[in-house]
Design an enzyme around this catalytic site. Structure first.
Site, PDB file in Angstrom:
ATOM      1  N   GLY A  84      51.783  50.817  39.618  1.00  0.00           N
ATOM      2  CA  GLY A  84      51.955  50.958  41.057  1.00  0.00           C
ATOM      3  C   GLY A  84      51.031  50.089  41.885  1.00  0.00           C
ATOM      4  CE1 TYR A 117      48.790  62.228  47.294  1.00  0.00           C
ATOM      5  CE2 TYR A 117      49.895  62.415  49.423  1.00  0.00           C
ATOM      6  CZ  TYR A 117      49.340  61.637  48.414  1.00  0.00           C
ATOM      7  OH  TYR A 117      49.333  60.268  48.540  1.00  0.00           O
ATOM      8  CB  SER A 172      48.152  59.503  52.189  1.00  0.00           C
ATOM      9  OG  SER A 172      49.457  59.730  52.692  1.00  0.00           O
ATOM     10  N   GLY A 220      47.849  50.406  42.380  1.00  0.00           N
ATOM     11  CA  GLY A 220      46.602  50.086  41.684  1.00  0.00           C
ATOM     12  C   GLY A 220      46.747  48.868  40.795  1.00  0.00           C
TER      13      GLY A 220
END
Length: 419
Positions: free
Chosen positions: A132, A290, A257, A134
């Site tokens: 992804g 999250y 995020s 990273g």
């Protein structure tokens, strides 16, 4: 012009030739200024072109800068046994041009930001760099010469990621190391292994995360989303902060995020609530967990910068992009379906890595931190994410949590109330 002729560097055809009565001089540190003998004044701008200039490079061989009895700077030519007030480097001045930083946006790719950059003197550590965003972050750094270390839970996948990068460029310096953020023991072991390499650490990217996970406790007795997204990274930085300080100027980039805006961490007394961070199975909702972990990321980055910036280590938090199709949502089929629908309208992985890369290398951010970035622009996070008391409270709670789990057998009494 007489001074130029005396130094053997006269050029009467120069478009920068001074008007009568003006003389070009320089300061001790090489900045050029202009003196008018008629008007008895000095100024930084050239009287005809309006440009500012500075001397380029070192003094020619045999020349030395000294100070006379009046405190004025003089230049001694030891080879030809002569002295002048004229800096011989003024024959090679360069225009003082202020280069404005290039503006990037949501369409910018990480490799665009690094265009022309040589990172061969940098050591960069990235958590969760095997896939992804990273992976694209690691790949971008490695293709520009950096020594990149992937700290990953799944070592075989990390080794495969290393191989992919080295297939693209055989000179890429990339290696994989085992680090499971769901295990504080593993984080400590990784930190010791890293220190044993005797490497500096110029950039640390806290990238690894999980989302939409079913409820489970880690071996340390904490809810897994909270530990993997926040507490594991907190301990990693704690263990490596001496390496970061020795490597200064160093930077930490924490991947957060925009979802941090849709939650809070405080109890009725306005204190960070442990029951919200690591809830019981009955109180658990994966997306809320999250969101809270991403809020922790920003608060952690803010407090980290406050504590380490006096030692040359800065920290910023970033949002990589909305609903990007990574493996982070693989635990829940519904989220995978929704992300699949949104995939044609979201960023690529290269674009998702851009803000992380920007915060890691942008010259204009040298020494600056405690901020939150989206699409390579600084923006304001939520009100709670800006709250210094919440950042300090979370830091202190995190310190207690990792300290309580520093020795085996200390978990049962601490976590029985949570089960």
């Amino acid at each position: 012009m007489a001074a130029l002729k005396y130094a053997g560097m006269d050029d009467t055809d120069s478009e920068d030739e001074l008007p009568p009565g003006w003389e070009e001089r320089s300061t001790k540190d090489g900045w050029v200024y202009y003196a008018s003998h008629d008007e008895m004044k000095t100024q930084w701008e050239h009287p005809k072109t309006g440009k500012k200039k500075r001397c380029a490079g070192d003094l020619p061989y045999g020349w030395e800068q000294e100070t006379d009895e009046k405190g004025q700077v003089i230049y001694v030519d030891h080879i030809n046994k002569r002295t002048t007030y004229f800096d011989p480097r003024q024959a090679f001045t360069v225009e003082d041009v202020v280069v404005k930083p290039k503006r990037y946006d949501g369409n910018t790719a990480a490799l665009e930001i690094l265009q022309g950059r040589d990172l061969s003197d940098k050591v960069i550590l990235i958590t969760g760099g095997n896939s992804g965003i990273g992976f694209e972050t690691a790949r971008s750094f490695a293709l520009h010469g950096a020594h990149v270390i992937l700290a990953c839970r799944n070592l075989s996948r990390a080794i495969k990621a290393v191989s992919l990068i080295q297939q693209e460029w055989h000179k890429a310096r990339v290696e994989a190391m085992m680090c499971d953020l769901a295990s504080l023991r593993s984080v400590r072991e990784f930190a010791e292994s890293y220190k044993a390499k005797k490497l500096p650490l110029h950039i640390l990217v806290c990238n690894a995360a999980v989302c939409t996970q079913p409820w489970r406790l880690t071996e340390d007795g904490l809810e897994s989303t909270f530990q993997i997204c926040h507490l594991g990274h907190f301990l990693l930085v704690q263990c490596l902060q001496d390496v970061l300080r020795r490597s200064a100027p160093a930077r930490v980039v924490v991947v957060s995020s925009e979802s941090h805006r849709f939650t809070d961490l405080l109890d009725s007394c306005s204190k960070v609530d442990m029951a919200l961070l690591s809830p019981t199975k009955k109180e658990y909702w994966s997306m809320l967990a999250y969101n809270r972990a991403k809020l922790c990321n920003i608060l952690f980055s803010k407090e980290l910068h406050r504590r380490l910036s006096p030692h040359g280590v800065t920290s910023n938090a970033v949002h990589p992009g909305n609903m990007m199709y990574t493996s982070i949502h693989r635990s829940w089929w519904l989220m995978t379906f929704l992300f699949s629908l949104a995939r044609p309208f979201t960023k690529s992985m290269q674009q998702g890595a851009a803000t992380t890369v920007y915060c890691a290398v942008a010259p204009e951010l040298e020494g600056l931190g405690g901020m939150y970035f989206n699409n390579c622009f600084r923006c304001l996070p939520s009100i709670q994410a800006q709250d210094q008391s919440s950042a300090s409270s979370l830091w202190e709670l995190s310190e207690r949590l990792v300290a309580e789990r520093s020795s085996p057998g200390s978990l049962i009494s601490v976590f029985l109330p949570l089960l």
